[in-house]
Write a protein that holds these residues in place. Structure first.
Motif, PDB file in Angstrom:
ATOM      1  N   ALA A   1      35.547  23.111  52.574  1.00 15.18           N
ATOM      2  CA  ALA A   1      36.265  24.010  53.286  1.00 15.18           C
ATOM      3  C   ALA A   1      37.578  23.735  53.866  1.00 15.18           C
ATOM      4  O   ALA A   1      38.577  24.373  53.754  1.00 15.18           O
ATOM      5  CB  ALA A   1      35.284  24.379  54.743  1.00 15.18           C
ATOM      6  N   SER A   2      37.766  22.185  54.277  1.00 12.76           N
ATOM      7  CA  SER A   2      39.209  21.869  54.710  1.00 12.76           C
ATOM      8  C   SER A   2      39.924  22.059  53.242  1.00 12.76           C
ATOM      9  O   SER A   2      41.242  22.060  53.729  1.00 12.76           O
ATOM     10  CB  SER A   2      39.075  20.589  55.449  1.00 12.76           C
ATOM     11  N   PHE A   3      39.684  21.638  52.202  1.00 18.12           N
ATOM     12  CA  PHE A   3      40.236  21.726  51.050  1.00 18.12           C
ATOM     13  C   PHE A   3      41.017  23.033  50.750  1.00 18.12           C
ATOM     14  O   PHE A   3      42.120  23.276  50.418  1.00 18.12           O
ATOM     15  CB  PHE A   3      39.615  21.070  49.853  1.00 18.12           C
ATOM     16  N   LEU A   4      40.091  23.803  50.896  1.00 13.57           N
ATOM     17  CA  LEU A   4      40.575  25.231  50.547  1.00 13.57           C
ATOM     18  C   LEU A   4      41.486  25.898  51.745  1.00 13.57           C
ATOM     19  O   LEU A   4      42.486  26.395  51.342  1.00 13.57           O
ATOM     20  CB  LEU A   4      39.304  26.327  50.622  1.00 13.57           C
ATOM     21  N   GLU A   5      41.499  25.174  52.947  1.00 13.60           N
ATOM     22  CA  GLU A   5      42.313  25.752  53.922  1.00 13.60           C
ATOM     23  C   GLU A   5      43.602  25.070  53.394  1.00 13.60           C
ATOM     24  O   GLU A   5      44.848  25.730  53.721  1.00 13.60           O
ATOM     25  CB  GLU A   5      41.957  25.337  55.332  1.00 13.60           C
ATOM     26  N   ALA A   6      43.784  23.814  52.981  1.00 16.17           N
ATOM     27  CA  ALA A   6      45.038  23.133  52.514  1.00 16.17           C
ATOM     28  C   ALA A   6      45.550  23.817  51.560  1.00 16.17           C
ATOM     29  O   ALA A   6      46.841  24.015  51.125  1.00 16.17           O
ATOM     30  CB  ALA A   6      44.557  21.775  52.110  1.00 16.17           C
TER      31      ALA A   6
ATOM     32  N   SER B   1      51.986  27.007  42.916  1.00 17.78           N
ATOM     33  CA  SER B   1      52.236  28.276  42.633  1.00 17.78           C
ATOM     34  C   SER B   1      51.830  29.169  43.640  1.00 17.78           C
ATOM     35  O   SER B   1      51.863  30.452  43.491  1.00 17.78           O
ATOM     36  CB  SER B   1      51.109  28.739  41.517  1.00 17.78           C
ATOM     37  N   GLU B   2      51.810  28.691  44.794  1.00 15.79           N
ATOM     38  CA  GLU B   2      51.570  29.545  46.168  1.00 15.79           C
ATOM     39  C   GLU B   2      50.276  30.411  46.168  1.00 15.79           C
ATOM     40  O   GLU B   2      50.603  31.428  46.273  1.00 15.79           O
ATOM     41  CB  GLU B   2      52.832  30.172  46.506  1.00 15.79           C
ATOM     42  N   PRO B   3      49.218  29.777  45.956  1.00  9.96           N
ATOM     43  CA  PRO B   3      47.981  30.500  45.664  1.00  9.96           C
ATOM     44  C   PRO B   3      47.410  30.812  47.164  1.00  9.96           C
ATOM     45  O   PRO B   3      47.574  30.445  48.334  1.00  9.96           O
ATOM     46  CB  PRO B   3      46.992  29.537  45.152  1.00  9.96           C
ATOM     47  N   THR B   4      46.406  31.937  47.020  1.00 11.17           N
ATOM     48  CA  THR B   4      45.566  32.223  47.884  1.00 11.17           C
ATOM     49  C   THR B   4      44.230  32.607  47.308  1.00 11.17           C
ATOM     50  O   THR B   4      44.080  33.064  46.176  1.00 11.17           O
ATOM     51  CB  THR B   4      46.077  33.474  48.701  1.00 11.17           C
ATOM     52  N   LEU B   5      43.244  31.874  47.839  1.00  9.44           N
ATOM     53  CA  LEU B   5      41.871  32.160  47.331  1.00  9.44           C
ATOM     54  C   LEU B   5      41.093  32.747  48.556  1.00  9.44           C
ATOM     55  O   LEU B   5      40.893  32.484  49.532  1.00  9.44           O
ATOM     56  CB  LEU B   5      41.258  30.777  47.156  1.00  9.44           C
ATOM     57  N   THR B   6      40.535  33.834  48.276  1.00  9.62           N
ATOM     58  CA  THR B   6      39.900  34.883  49.039  1.00  9.62           C
ATOM     59  C   THR B   6      38.293  34.599  48.230  1.00  9.62           C
ATOM     60  O   THR B   6      37.872  35.057  47.394  1.00  9.62           O
ATOM     61  CB  THR B   6      40.043  36.462  48.987  1.00  9.62           C
ATOM     62  N   VAL B   7      37.457  33.990  49.319  1.00 10.59           N
ATOM     63  CA  VAL B   7      36.055  33.528  48.902  1.00 10.59           C
ATOM     64  C   VAL B   7      35.267  34.741  48.990  1.00 10.59           C
ATOM     65  O   VAL B   7      35.231  35.374  49.898  1.00 10.59           O
ATOM     66  CB  VAL B   7      35.540  32.490  50.079  1.00 10.59           C
ATOM     67  N   ASP B   8      34.495  34.868  47.756  1.00 10.81           N
ATOM     68  CA  ASP B   8      33.362  35.730  47.652  1.00 10.81           C
ATOM     69  C   ASP B   8      32.149  35.406  47.986  1.00 10.81           C
ATOM     70  O   ASP B   8      31.278  35.859  48.588  1.00 10.81           O
ATOM     71  CB  ASP B   8      33.560  36.534  46.292  1.00 10.81           C
ATOM     72  N   HIS B   9      31.598  34.126  47.241  1.00 11.73           N
ATOM     73  CA  HIS B   9      30.623  33.562  47.606  1.00 11.73           C
ATOM     74  C   HIS B   9      30.355  32.144  47.467  1.00 11.73           C
ATOM     75  O   HIS B   9      31.271  31.627  46.696  1.00 11.73           O
ATOM     76  CB  HIS B   9      29.275  34.066  46.952  1.00 11.73           C
ATOM     77  N   VAL B  10      29.496  31.309  48.066  1.00 13.21           N
ATOM     78  CA  VAL B  10      29.383  29.941  47.625  1.00 13.21           C
ATOM     79  C   VAL B  10      28.004  29.409  47.559  1.00 13.21           C
ATOM     80  O   VAL B  10      26.877  30.033  48.128  1.00 13.21           O
ATOM     81  CB  VAL B  10      29.910  29.316  49.036  1.00 13.21           C
TER      82      VAL B  10
ATOM     83  N   VAL C   1      32.407  27.466  44.797  1.00 14.74           N
ATOM     84  CA  VAL C   1      33.086  28.563  45.490  1.00 14.74           C
ATOM     85  C   VAL C   1      33.675  29.484  44.366  1.00 14.74           C
ATOM     86  O   VAL C   1      34.383  29.066  43.335  1.00 14.74           O
ATOM     87  CB  VAL C   1      34.200  28.141  46.317  1.00 14.74           C
ATOM     88  N   VAL C   2      33.279  30.894  44.684  1.00 15.31           N
ATOM     89  CA  VAL C   2      33.775  31.851  43.565  1.00 15.31           C
ATOM     90  C   VAL C   2      34.559  32.778  44.493  1.00 15.31           C
ATOM     91  O   VAL C   2      34.100  33.252  45.557  1.00 15.31           O
ATOM     92  CB  VAL C   2      32.563  32.782  42.907  1.00 15.31           C
TER      93      VAL C   2
END
Length: 108
Positions: A10-15, A58-67, A76-77
């Motif tokens: 969770a913290s990794f994806l926030e970063a 590459s200035e990403p954003t990940l919108t999580v669908d499911h875990v 995480v997808v």
């Protein structure tokens, strides 16, 4: 999302979504690997060089669908958007305690 994202993922994806290179690197073990669609990067030096161009850089954003959590791994997808690549992607994290030992990226 089917369930809450466990730490340290969770913290990794926030970063990642904050484009925070320092926090990104802190989440890995001392000898991690990243498998990005079959290209393997070993160690923080290789991972950072890859990330500077194709991941955090590459200035990403990940919108999580499911875990899903199974066998010591968190998958995480979600919808990945960046200046490098876009689309539904799967990120599998193999954990070693409170650190990421390996991350594997594939099509979601």
């Amino acid at each position: 999302m089917t369930q809450q994202i466990p730490e340290p993922v969770a913290s990794f994806l926030e970063a990642v979504n904050a484009h925070d290179e320092h926090a990104f690197a802190e989440h890995f073990t001392s000898s991690p690997t990243v498998d990005d669609w079959g290209r393997t990067f070993a160690g923080l030096e290789q991972i950072t060089a890859w990330s500077d161009k194709e991941f955090i850089g590459s200035e990403p954003t990940l919108t999580v669908d499911h875990v899903t959590v199974a066998d010591g791994a968190v998958t995480v997808v979600g919808d990945w958007r960046s200046q490098h690549a876009n689309g539904l992607s799967s990120f599998r994290f193999d954990l070693d305690g409170d650190k990421i030992a390996a991350m594997t990226i594939r099509e979601g």
